[in-house]
Design a protein around this motif. Structure first.
Motif, short mmCIF file in Angstrom:
data_model
loop_
_atom_site.label_atom_id
_atom_site.label_comp_id
_atom_site.label_asym_id
_atom_site.label_seq_id
_atom_site.Cartn_x
_atom_site.Cartn_y
_atom_site.Cartn_z
N LEU A 6 -67.06 19.31 49.20
CA LEU A 6 -65.74 18.89 49.65
C LEU A 6 -65.70 17.38 49.89
N LEU A 7 -66.77 16.83 50.46
CA LEU A 7 -66.82 15.39 50.69
C LEU A 7 -66.88 14.62 49.38
N LYS A 8 -67.55 15.20 48.38
CA LYS A 8 -67.59 14.56 47.07
C LYS A 8 -66.19 14.51 46.46
N ILE A 9 -65.45 15.60 46.59
CA ILE A 9 -64.07 15.62 46.10
C ILE A 9 -63.22 14.62 46.89
N ALA A 10 -63.43 14.57 48.22
CA ALA A 10 -62.65 13.67 49.07
C ALA A 10 -62.90 12.21 48.76
N SER A 11 -64.05 11.88 48.18
CA SER A 11 -64.34 10.48 47.84
C SER A 11 -63.40 9.94 46.77
N TYR A 12 -62.76 10.84 46.01
CA TYR A 12 -61.80 10.43 45.00
C TYR A 12 -60.36 10.43 45.53
N ASP A 17 -53.70 10.74 50.75
CA ASP A 17 -53.84 12.02 50.05
C ASP A 17 -54.34 13.09 51.01
N LEU A 18 -55.37 12.77 51.78
CA LEU A 18 -55.91 13.73 52.74
C LEU A 18 -54.91 14.03 53.84
N TRP A 19 -54.17 13.01 54.27
CA TRP A 19 -53.18 13.21 55.33
C TRP A 19 -52.12 14.21 54.89
N TYR A 20 -51.56 14.01 53.72
CA TYR A 20 -50.49 14.90 53.26
C TYR A 20 -51.03 16.26 52.83
N SER A 24 -49.92 20.71 54.55
CA SER A 24 -49.55 21.87 53.74
C SER A 24 -49.56 23.16 54.55
N SER A 25 -50.58 23.35 55.35
CA SER A 25 -50.71 24.57 56.14
C SER A 25 -51.69 24.31 57.28
N ARG A 26 -51.82 25.25 58.18
CA ARG A 26 -52.76 25.08 59.29
C ARG A 26 -54.21 25.05 58.80
N SER A 27 -54.54 25.88 57.84
CA SER A 27 -55.90 25.88 57.32
C SER A 27 -56.19 24.57 56.59
N CYS A 28 -55.21 24.06 55.83
CA CYS A 28 -55.39 22.77 55.15
C CYS A 28 -55.49 21.63 56.16
N GLN A 29 -54.72 21.75 57.24
CA GLN A 29 -54.78 20.71 58.27
C GLN A 29 -56.16 20.65 58.91
N LYS A 30 -56.72 21.81 59.19
CA LYS A 30 -58.06 21.85 59.79
C LYS A 30 -59.09 21.25 58.85
N LEU A 31 -59.00 21.60 57.57
CA LEU A 31 -59.93 21.06 56.58
C LEU A 31 -59.73 19.55 56.41
N ALA A 32 -58.46 19.11 56.36
CA ALA A 32 -58.19 17.68 56.19
C ALA A 32 -58.71 16.88 57.37
N HIS A 33 -58.54 17.38 58.58
CA HIS A 33 -59.06 16.68 59.75
C HIS A 33 -60.58 16.57 59.69
N TYR A 40 -63.99 8.89 57.33
CA TYR A 40 -63.52 7.67 58.00
C TYR A 40 -63.89 7.58 59.47
N HIS A 41 -64.43 8.68 60.04
CA HIS A 41 -64.72 8.74 61.48
C HIS A 41 -63.45 8.54 62.31
N ILE A 42 -62.37 9.16 61.84
CA ILE A 42 -61.09 9.15 62.56
C ILE A 42 -60.84 10.56 63.09
N ASP A 43 -60.59 10.65 64.40
CA ASP A 43 -60.35 11.95 65.03
C ASP A 43 -58.84 12.21 65.05
N LEU A 44 -58.38 13.07 64.15
CA LEU A 44 -56.97 13.44 64.10
C LEU A 44 -56.69 14.77 64.78
N ALA A 45 -57.74 15.43 65.25
CA ALA A 45 -57.57 16.78 65.81
C ALA A 45 -56.92 16.73 67.19
N ARG A 46 -57.24 15.70 67.97
CA ARG A 46 -56.71 15.63 69.33
C ARG A 46 -55.49 14.71 69.36
#
Length: 328
Positions: A6-12, A17-20, A24-33, A40-46
């Motif tokens: 997943l991190l390899k895919i995220a490098s592209y 892109d990850l934010w939007y 999409s859904s709660r499961s996508c939000q959890k994965l995106a966070h 990026y070491h950004i905490d979007l969960a809290r």
């Protein structure tokens, strides 16, 4: 899929892109966070704890998604709406009396995050080609070009600045903004300088066996930052004098000094000396490219504002000294 895949895919994918994807859904939000945290070491969960930081990240994701129109021109309407929202949010969070410390704190957060995003995805932010600034009218020749992300962040900062100074007293707010902007630029220059010199020391200690890819990545990030600074220099947010001070105090410190005897250029040398010579030549060429970026920024400012003649001569002298070292 495992996290490594997943991190390899995220490098592209960019931050927007990850934010939007996370919307999409709660499961996508959890994965995106999760991916944003690892990449990026950004905490979007809290969100409730870091609500202001979350707002800045959301604004930048929106700007990255809608900041350019179909012709790849700046969408000023979208950026103005974001700047207005950010200015109002900062204003609403500051007290009416003794507002300067609170404005200092909030602007420090906002400008820090904005400048961080300039360097979050340097591999996805290509450097402009020289031919983009050549051809056509004389005005086009004098237009400074930076990376797409650098251009977006510059436009957002330039749009946000007058709105903030209109809401607060202009002089104190302007001084705070200017000081914090230069502080965060200096912070990124120092971070890249430390990374570059640490990688150089590792290469030297390993006998040059370490791959050069990481060094090239830092160099690319440095060029992205330099061209962003050059773009800022075309605006009222930074003067040519500020650029000259940054160059003398921090930008020059990025480059590595090699102690090479000029006589070795025409004589037989050992393998180690030959490798050191190639590294020195490569470093001087890179330094020349950076100084050309800086000189081009000052030339463009002088062409439009006529206030940078002294700095123009200084940067021309610095470039001349570097080129003289290369050809001597």
């Amino acid at each position: 899929l495992p996290l490594e895949s997943l991190l390899k895919i995220a490098s592209y994918l960019s931050f927007s892109d990850l934010w939007y994807f996370g919307t999409s859904s709660r499961s996508c939000q959890k994965l995106a966070h999760q991916l944003v945290w690892h990449k990026y070491h950004i905490d979007l969960a809290r969100q409730r704890i870091n609500s202001f930081n979350h707002l800045i990240h959301a604004s930048i994701a929106y700007v990255c998604r809608h900041g350019y129109d179909d012709q790849h021109d700046i969408n000023h309407t979208a950026i103005q709406s974001v700047a207005n929202r950010l200015a109002v949010e900062i204003y609403d969070r500051t007290p009416q009396l003794n507002w300067a410390p609170c404005l200092d704190f909030l602007l420090d957060k906002a400008l820090g995050i904005m400048l961080d995003h300039v360097l979050y995805d340097p591999s996805l932010d290509p450097l402009p080609h020289q031919q983009h600034n050549q051809g056509g009218s004389q005005g086009k020749k004098q237009k400074y070009a930076s990376t797409p992300m650098g251009r977006l962040m510059t436009t957002l900062l330039v749009t946000l600045y007058p709105t903030l100074t209109a809401l607060f007293d202009a002089d104190p707010a302007s001084a705070i903004h200017h000081r914090l902007l230069l502080a965060h630029i200096s912070r990124h220059l120092d971070i890249l300088t430390r990374r570059y010199h640490q990688q150089h020391r590792r290469r030297v200690s390993s006998g040059g066996s370490l791959p050069f890819a990481r060094t090239e990545s830092v160099r690319h990030g440095f060029r992205v930052l330099i061209q962003f600074i050059g773009n800022l220099c075309q605006t009222e947010l930074m003067t040519a004098a500020d650029l000259h001070i940054l160059t003398r105090q921090r930008i020059i410190a990025f480059f590595i000094s090699y102690h090479i005897q000029p006589q070795k250029a025409t004589t037989m040398v050992s393998t180690a000396d030959s490798s050191c010579w190639r590294l020195w030549m490569d470093e001087i060429e890179f330094q020349t490219a950076v100084l050309l970026d800086l000189l081009r920024a000052v030339v463009c400012r002088q062409y439009t504002r006529f206030d940078s003649g002294k700095e123009l001569n200084m940067f021309a002298s610095m470039l001349n000294e570097t080129v003289s070292t290369l050809v001597s």
